[in-house]
Design an enzyme around this catalytic site. Structure first.
Site, PDB file in Angstrom:
ATOM      1  N   GLU A   1       0.826  -1.214   0.000  1.00 42.85           N
ATOM      2  CA  GLU A   1       0.000   0.000   0.000  1.00 42.85           C
ATOM      3  C   GLU A   1       0.859   1.262   0.000  1.00 42.85           C
ATOM      4  O   GLU A   1       0.535   2.239  -0.663  1.00 42.85           O
ATOM      5  CB  GLU A   1      -0.947   0.007   1.204  1.00 42.85           C
TER       6      GLU A   1
ATOM      7  N   TYR B   1      -6.631   5.939   4.729  1.00 44.36           N
ATOM      8  CA  TYR B   1      -6.764   4.988   3.625  1.00 44.36           C
ATOM      9  C   TYR B   1      -5.933   3.733   3.881  1.00 44.36           C
ATOM     10  O   TYR B   1      -6.434   2.610   3.817  1.00 44.36           O
ATOM     11  CB  TYR B   1      -6.351   5.633   2.273  1.00 44.36           C
TER      12      TYR B   1
ATOM     13  N   ASP C   1      -9.685   5.961  -2.040  1.00 47.48           N
ATOM     14  CA  ASP C   1      -8.486   6.481  -2.701  1.00 47.48           C
ATOM     15  C   ASP C   1      -8.946   7.138  -4.010  1.00 47.48           C
ATOM     16  O   ASP C   1     -10.150   7.276  -4.242  1.00 47.48           O
ATOM     17  CB  ASP C   1      -7.462   5.359  -2.949  1.00 47.48           C
TER      18      ASP C   1
END
Ligand code: SF4
Length: 419
Positions: free
Chosen positions: A64, A148, A166
């Site tokens: 991520e 996020y 996102d």
């Protein structure tokens, strides 16, 4: 009933998902599509196979962070090398920042690697090596982990039913619900989080979130979305509006109908039928990037084996490109004439190396333009061959001589590689 004072009014119904049977259908359609079409990505394989929750969370976390602001295709190779070198939090916590920067070189936004490593150290030293187990704690306890990333790690690694927002999700949700107000404004972002949390599938939250992002990345793309192939097209109000929307003044069936609606496009920028679904999302005009010029000089000498070597110096440990290595460089004032640029750079090199560098000795090589997220940077490149050794004052900044091969293996930015 009247809302308690201070409670924001709920968004008008056309911008919401309020019908439970529609939410159920959307989840099923999206997950069935994902099961059939999802891309094979190394972090997905790792997360699916890993039985240890900490290792799983770490594998997702690294992906991520790398995927923030970087394309999937570029990340894959970096990710594989990273996980091979540091397969666990504990291994990463023992790495040096130099090693992290070297592996990260070329991926951009270098502070990401540094923060990842700092956070790994924190988990090992302060949390007994155990990753926080909820999105809320991940966000609270790990430096560099925002809302996020926390939601992505918790939903994918632990199965917590929490949504994510996102850039891809913003686009999909704004289209599904005709949200045309500035999608970077806090008011719209808050509504999108509410929507993502309401939509996320309760039994497969990680897959649902990845499916929504994958849809944005491969089908509901910014410029030419493939609406005909879209698994959630029957839930999409932007598409319905494109197909059935009527020119004003006949009222549109999908018009929100609420004057001054906080989620509709501003009245000054109504629906543009030539744009179709790409009317959404909308963003307030972007700030222009700052324009900057930097003089940079490639100092070259013959190394002991006859191969050329180049001098690189380390940047300060904070700010842009923190801790990375570069050719000696100097920010230049705007509008400086070539001759003055050369003199400024020669002065800088003279003060710094103690060598009698004269402006005329610098050979102009060319200009290199590199766009950082917010800076339009032009490097004005010179070269200077040296026929003796230069000893530098180590108190000024760390420096070293490298061959071309060593240069490419060092922690240098993409911009410097271009130079
Ligand atoms: Fe996006 Fe088109 Fe699907 Fe709507 S129908 S979600 S605009 S791809």
């Amino acid at each position: 009933a009247a809302l308690p004072a201070g409670t924001p009014a709920p968004p008008p119904a056309p911008h919401l998902f309020s019908d439970p049977s529609e939410i159920g259908a959307l989840r099923r359609n999206l997950l069935a599509w994902y099961d059939g079409c999802k891309r094979d990505l190394p972090w997905r394989t790792l997360a699916a196979a890993e039985t240890d929750a900490d290792r799983r969370a770490y594998a997702v976390w690294v992906s991520e962070i790398m995927l923030q602001q970087t394309q999937v295709a570029t990340v894959i190779d970096y990710y594989n090398r990273w996980m091979q070198k540091w397969p666990t939090l504990q291994a990463l916590a023992q790495a040096s920042l130099e090693e992290v920067n070297e592996l990260w070189a070329g991926l951009g936004y270098y502070s990401r690697g540094k923060r990842l490593q700092e956070a790994a150290k924190k988990v090992v030293s302060e949390l007994a090596g155990q990753m926080p187990r909820t999105a809320e704690d991940l966000q609270k306890l790990l430096p560099g982990v925002g809302r996020y990333t926390a939601g992505a790690i918790a939903s994918i690694s632990y199965g917590q039913a929490t949504g994510v927002v996102d850039g891809n999700v913003i686009r999909v949700l704004c289209r599904l619900r005709c949200i045309g107000a500035d999608s970077s404004s806090p008011a719209v972002i808050d509504r999108l989080w509410d929507m993502a949390n309401a939509l996320v599938d309760r039994s497969r939250p990680g897959d649902f979130n990845q499916a929504l992002m994958e849809l944005g990345a491969t089908v509901c793309v910014p410029k030419a979305p493939l609406c005909g192939e879209c698994p959630v097209k029957q839930h999409c109000r932007a598409r319905r509006r494109k197909l059935f929307g009527k020119p004003t003044p006949v009222p549109d069936v999908e018009d929100c109908g609420v004057g001054g609606c906080p989620l509709c496009p501003p009245a000054t920028e109504p629906w543009d039928s030539s744009l179709g679904v790409t009317n959404f999302p909308r963003k307030a005009a972007k700030k222009q990037p700052r324009v900057a010029r930097t003089g940079t000089c490639v100092l070259e000498r013959r190394g002991c084996h006859g191969a050329p070597e180049y001098l690189i110096v380390q940047r300060p440990s904070s700010g842009l490109l923190a801790g990375l290595w570069e050719f000696p460089s100097l920010p230049l004032d705007q509008g400086l004439q070539e001759e003055k640029q050369r003199e400024a750079l020669a002065d800088h090199l003279r003060a710094w190396t103690g060598w009698p560098v004269v402006a005329g000795g610098l050979r102009f090589v060319g200009e290199v333009v590199h766009i950082f997220s917010h800076i339009h940077q032009t490097y004005v490149v010179y070269s200077l061959p040296l026929d003796g050794d230069v000893t530098l004052d180590p108190a000024l900044s760390p420096s070293r001589w490298v061959t071309e091969e060593e240069f490419h293996a060092s922690a240098v930015s993409t911009a410097m590689k271009k130079v």
